[in-house]
Design an enzyme around this catalytic site. Structure first.
Site, short mmCIF file in Angstrom:
data_model
loop_
_atom_site.label_atom_id
_atom_site.label_comp_id
_atom_site.label_asym_id
_atom_site.label_seq_id
_atom_site.Cartn_x
_atom_site.Cartn_y
_atom_site.Cartn_z
CG LEU A 296 -2.09 -0.84 1.07
CD1 LEU A 296 -3.00 -0.70 2.36
CD2 LEU A 296 -3.07 -0.50 -0.10
CG ASP B 63 14.71 0.07 11.18
OD1 ASP B 63 13.66 0.13 11.57
OD2 ASP B 63 15.82 -0.72 11.57
CG ASN C 250 2.61 1.71 4.31
OD1 ASN C 250 1.18 1.33 4.04
ND2 ASN C 250 3.45 1.27 3.83
CB SER D 63 -5.52 1.41 11.89
OG SER D 63 -6.17 0.56 12.71
CE1 TYR E 87 -0.58 -6.09 11.72
CE2 TYR E 87 -2.58 -6.70 11.44
CZ TYR E 87 -1.51 -5.88 11.12
OH TYR E 87 -1.75 -4.87 9.86
CE LYS F 160 -1.40 -2.15 11.86
NZ LYS F 160 -0.52 -1.06 11.22
CB THR G 37 -0.13 -5.78 -0.28
OG1 THR G 37 -0.59 -6.24 1.13
CG2 THR G 37 -1.34 -4.81 -0.53
#
Length: 284
Positions: A13, A55, A82, A133, A147, A151, A182
């Site tokens: 993305l 980074d 992102n 997010s 994970y 978010k 992706t």
């Protein structure tokens, strides 16, 4: 035209947002671990594009990248956070080191970049922060607990930022993509918990490991449509706090809203049959 600073700009993305921003005439500071991959992805961008090494877990690189962007273009108007990494596995399976690695990128890295850019936006009394997010920032699922918790954190402080920055002329938008085609499910972005506990293998967490392999690059969302959608919404000047992308994301959000309403109705039933004032207060 505006100057966009986009992290994780070389692929996924991030690359699609970069492409759409360039196509709209904006200048882009495209940050990636290997800036050469950015130039290879956009060979015809010319002076409109500045690839920078970044980074997000390296505070020194963060400030250097922001400084380079300002030196090249004089300002930054839109920050797109992102860059991220995933971790797949049951919550119990994730080691402390694995959890910390995801948080270092998705939460602390994002905050580090934001702190480096916000002084510029505050001085300008204008700008926009776009935090990537996920549908997992609104509703979690088996195998994605660690994970999605990152978010959920991004959602929480982004809501606060939106209120804090609005008086200064700065907007905040959370982008909540569903499953897009992706490379997020590739090993370059997604890590699996090293420990697999047998008790979870036959349950939903184990099934999710298999599902992730099966749907990789066959997800329903088209990333080439996501980039232009995000850029056009920000360019409109009417960007909402949350931008849900993908029919699967919208369906998940709607299902959770129904579930929450059901929970509230259940609490009201409890309140109606109890003398405890605190329960009644919670139930309304």
């Amino acid at each position: 035209m505006a100057v966009w600073f986009i992290t994780g700009a070389a692929r996924g993305l991030g690359a699609e947002i970069t492409r759409a921003a360039l196509a709209s005439g904006h200048s882009v500071v495209a940050a990636a671990r290997d800036p050469r991959s950015v130039r290879e992805a956009f060979p015809d961008a010319g002076a409109q594009l500045l690839p920078v090494a970044l980074d997000v877990t390296d505070a020194g690189q963060v400030q250097a990248a922001v400084d380079a962007g300002v030196e090249a273009f004089g300002r930054i108007d839109v920050l797109v956070n992102n860059a991220g990494r995933g971790l797949l596995g049951a919550v119990e399976e994730a080691s402390d080191a694995e959890v910390r690695a995801v948080y270092e990128t998705n939460v602390f890295g994002l905050l580090s970049v934001t702190r480096a850019v916000l002084p510029l936006l505050r001085a300008q009394r204008s700008g926009h922060v776009v935090n990537l997010s996920s549908v997992g920032g609104f509703v979690s699922s088996p195998g994605w607990g660690i994970y999605t918790s990152t978010k959920f954190a991004v959602e929480g402080f982004s809501e606060s930022m939106a209120l804090e920055l609005a008086p200064l002329g700065i907007g905040v938008t959370l982008v909540e993509p569903g499953y897009f085609r992706t490379d997020f499910l590739d090993s370059s972005s997604l890590h699996e918990a090293a420990v697999a506990i047998e008790d979870y293998a036959g349950g939903p967490a184990g099934a999710m490991r298999t599902t992730a392999e099966q749907v990789n690059h066959r997800q329903p969302g088209d990333p080439t449509k996501a980039g232009p959608a995000i850029v056009s919404v920000i360019d409109s000047g009417r960007a909402p706090l949350r931008l849900q992308l993908g029919s699967d994301c919208v369906a998940s959000v709607e299902a959770k809203l129904v579930a929450v309403r059901t929970e509230l109705d259940a609490w009201r039933e409890v309140a109606a049959s109890t003398d405890h004032d605190d329960v009644g207060a919670v139930a309304g």
